[in-house]
Design an enzyme around this catalytic site. Sequence first.
Site, PDB file in Angstrom:
ATOM      1  N   GLY A 273     -54.608 -21.474 -15.646  1.00 52.24           N
ATOM      2  CA  GLY A 273     -53.546 -22.153 -15.972  1.00 52.24           C
ATOM      3  C   GLY A 273     -53.759 -23.693 -15.851  1.00 52.24           C
ATOM      4  O   GLY A 273     -52.874 -24.389 -15.229  1.00 52.24           O
ATOM      5  N   LYS A 276     -57.825 -26.334 -18.747  1.00 49.78           N
ATOM      6  CA  LYS A 276     -59.302 -25.834 -18.819  1.00 49.78           C
ATOM      7  C   LYS A 276     -59.397 -26.340 -20.191  1.00 49.78           C
ATOM      8  O   LYS A 276     -59.821 -27.436 -21.001  1.00 49.78           O
ATOM      9  CB  LYS A 276     -60.272 -25.041 -18.346  1.00 49.78           C
ATOM     10  CG  LYS A 276     -59.810 -25.016 -16.492  1.00 49.78           C
ATOM     11  CD  LYS A 276     -61.354 -23.878 -16.425  1.00 49.78           C
ATOM     12  CE  LYS A 276     -60.619 -22.046 -16.841  1.00 49.78           C
ATOM     13  NZ  LYS A 276     -59.746 -22.018 -15.666  1.00 49.78           N
ATOM     14  N   GLU A 495     -35.033 -12.310   7.926  1.00 49.78           N
ATOM     15  CA  GLU A 495     -34.510 -13.652   7.419  1.00 49.78           C
ATOM     16  C   GLU A 495     -34.251 -14.425   8.132  1.00 49.78           C
ATOM     17  O   GLU A 495     -35.002 -15.902   8.204  1.00 49.78           O
ATOM     18  CB  GLU A 495     -34.185 -13.971   5.989  1.00 49.78           C
ATOM     19  CG  GLU A 495     -34.568 -12.670   4.738  1.00 49.78           C
ATOM     20  CD  GLU A 495     -35.930 -12.893   4.637  1.00 49.78           C
ATOM     21  OE1 GLU A 495     -36.709 -14.598   4.672  1.00 49.78           O
ATOM     22  OE2 GLU A 495     -36.393 -11.936   4.513  1.00 49.78           O
ATOM     23  N   HIS A 498     -37.807 -15.721  10.152  1.00 54.24           N
ATOM     24  CA  HIS A 498     -38.500 -15.916   9.944  1.00 54.24           C
ATOM     25  C   HIS A 498     -38.391 -17.960   9.931  1.00 54.24           C
ATOM     26  O   HIS A 498     -39.306 -18.728  10.211  1.00 54.24           O
ATOM     27  CB  HIS A 498     -39.114 -16.268   8.492  1.00 54.24           C
ATOM     28  CG  HIS A 498     -39.627 -14.634   8.315  1.00 54.24           C
ATOM     29  ND1 HIS A 498     -40.916 -14.444   8.504  1.00 54.24           N
ATOM     30  CD2 HIS A 498     -39.502 -13.691   7.323  1.00 54.24           C
ATOM     31  CE1 HIS A 498     -41.380 -13.108   8.707  1.00 54.24           C
ATOM     32  NE2 HIS A 498     -40.385 -12.691   7.819  1.00 54.24           N
TER      33      HIS A 498
END
Length: 683
Positions: A273, A276, A495, A498
């Site tokens: 992705g 190239k 969460e 975190h």
Amino acid sequence: MEDKNIKDDEILDDQNDNQEDVQNQDEEKEIKPKKPKKKVYISDDENAEEIKKRIESLKNKNNNISFRVKPPIFFFLILILMSTLFYFYGNKTALFQEKREISYTQFVTKVKQGDITEIRESQEKLTGIKKVAGKVEVFETNKLTDRLGQDTYLMEISKEKNVNIVVLGTPVSSIITRAIFSFAPLFMLLFFFYFINKKMMGSSGGVIGNPFNIGKGKGKISERPNVKFSDVAGLTEEKEELKEIVEFLKNPARFEKAGARVPKGVLLLGEPGTGKTLLAKAVAGESEAAFFPISGSEFIELYVGVGASRVRELFKDAKKEAPAIIFIDEIDAVGRRRGQNKNGGGGNEEREQTLNQLLVEMDGFDTDQRIIVMAATNRSDVLDPALLRGGRFDRRIEVSRPDVKGRIEILKVHSRNKKLASDVKLEDIAKITPGFVGADLENLLNEAAILAARKNSDEITMEDLDEAVDKVGMGLGQKSKIISKRDKDMLAYHEGGHALAATLIPGANKVHKVTIIPRGDAGGYMMPLPEETLGKTRKQILAEINVLFAGRAGEELMMDDIATGAYSDIKRATELAKLLISSVGMSELGPINYEHSDNGFMLSSDLSNETAREIDLEVRKLLKFKYEETLNLLRDNKETLEKIATLLKEKETVTGSEIRALVSGSSVNEVLELDDEQLEKYY
């Protein structure tokens, strides 16, 4: 005379009817409704000549009628007709004699009574014939034994009554039937392969389906690609390297005067992705050269030698169309290191023959032929060294993931045909999509456009883009999923832990967004805003371990329980600890690399049992220390963690600015009242 005229007219009408029936069989003739018969009374003297002309006309039309039957249908009709004729020929007595099917007991009784004067034995039946006064009666029954001679009782009775016994040979119809059924499967199989072959030739232009063209190359001459370097964004250095190839194809004399040799092959290395294939098309588009794209796997087929033949055919076609570019995508499928498969195998031998032919062809053309071989792979480590030596793929270009600047350029290119709202800032989207390649960014904008279309809007808003980032990165959101209060509390503290640790610990990545909306396999997630650097420091790795442990620590501290949701966090923390200790030498064990070595055939460990035990102890010691450190950090900021969890349960999705506002001392209600401009200072 009048009756004669009527009769002639009826004959004429019958001929017309027959003619119409014949015409109905012709597919290309127009079907006309049949007219009702009419009796016309005419005089013989006045209309005899006219009747003759009409009859002659009908004869001529009959002679001109042609039956157009498709060959396969015609063949089967002839086959059925012949089978029917042979059947009747072999059983002609069945047409002219009346048969009575009787039981074997009745048959024997009739022989005893003298009602049967002749017995005919066939393969499965006994046929008794009685001739009386010119009349023939036929009685038929099934055989009791394989051969009549084995039926001793019937033979004795027949001998006493002077019954004539005739053994019939195998009927012609039986021979034909056996032949048909013997050869029918073969003909059906041949017809099946013929049909499949015609279909494949029709769909592939005759290259695949024709067995005589099995070795022809599958590469197709593309129209001159209209892709330019301006369509390739975010790859500045890569494009600069490839501009030399374009100049060589357009103006080779310039290099020949300087005595320079342009590389015959260019190998593009990079993750999937990254662009190239797009770069290869851009080179062909800029140089106006013929483009021959082919995948490495297309060289390998079932038949031995096909791959080498296709390589020769491909280079032969390219030389005819020079200047030309041959682009081999996923070249690792055919260019793997030779000799690795010690078990042998036909498939491996075929691949090596194809690789050998590719090497020969790359040596066989001169630079003045203006042919460039370009290839792409994301597994350069498995390529054969002969491919990478000078004179073949001697130029290697790393196509890396785009940085922030590159992502902004890519987003601008892919948003040309899309209408963006005034609040859209592509720079902000580029910042929150680290690691995204060009294909991911194109998909992101497409998802945002779909979300806008769902709302019957022709403009893409920042909200659409933000939702698309989550969808592409984490999966489909499950907003309608019902979550219990306990699970919601557990998610909020997980969460929130975190987010709090990422905000308080120096060296950790900033928080961009936190949500407790399930998405993909995750119950919730915290999206960081990482800084793009060349490498990670020890401080950054340790800070990341703290942030990963903060979710589990938040559950334990606030819920007095832990859940399985921290599985991926613990796994990632363990990987980072092993990297720190056994790979980059950032532990007390010293600057030593303890990674497993790869000798090309199998993974083998060079570690002693004692060294492996020391590494395990060091990893365990580090992880245990970092977890306790994170738990103490959250315990010291328990009130802030509670505020973050409350805001998450209220809004479900909280921005990094709101998290930083809570950490700075603002209450939940104060944060809820802040507008975008006020939150900007916490960004």
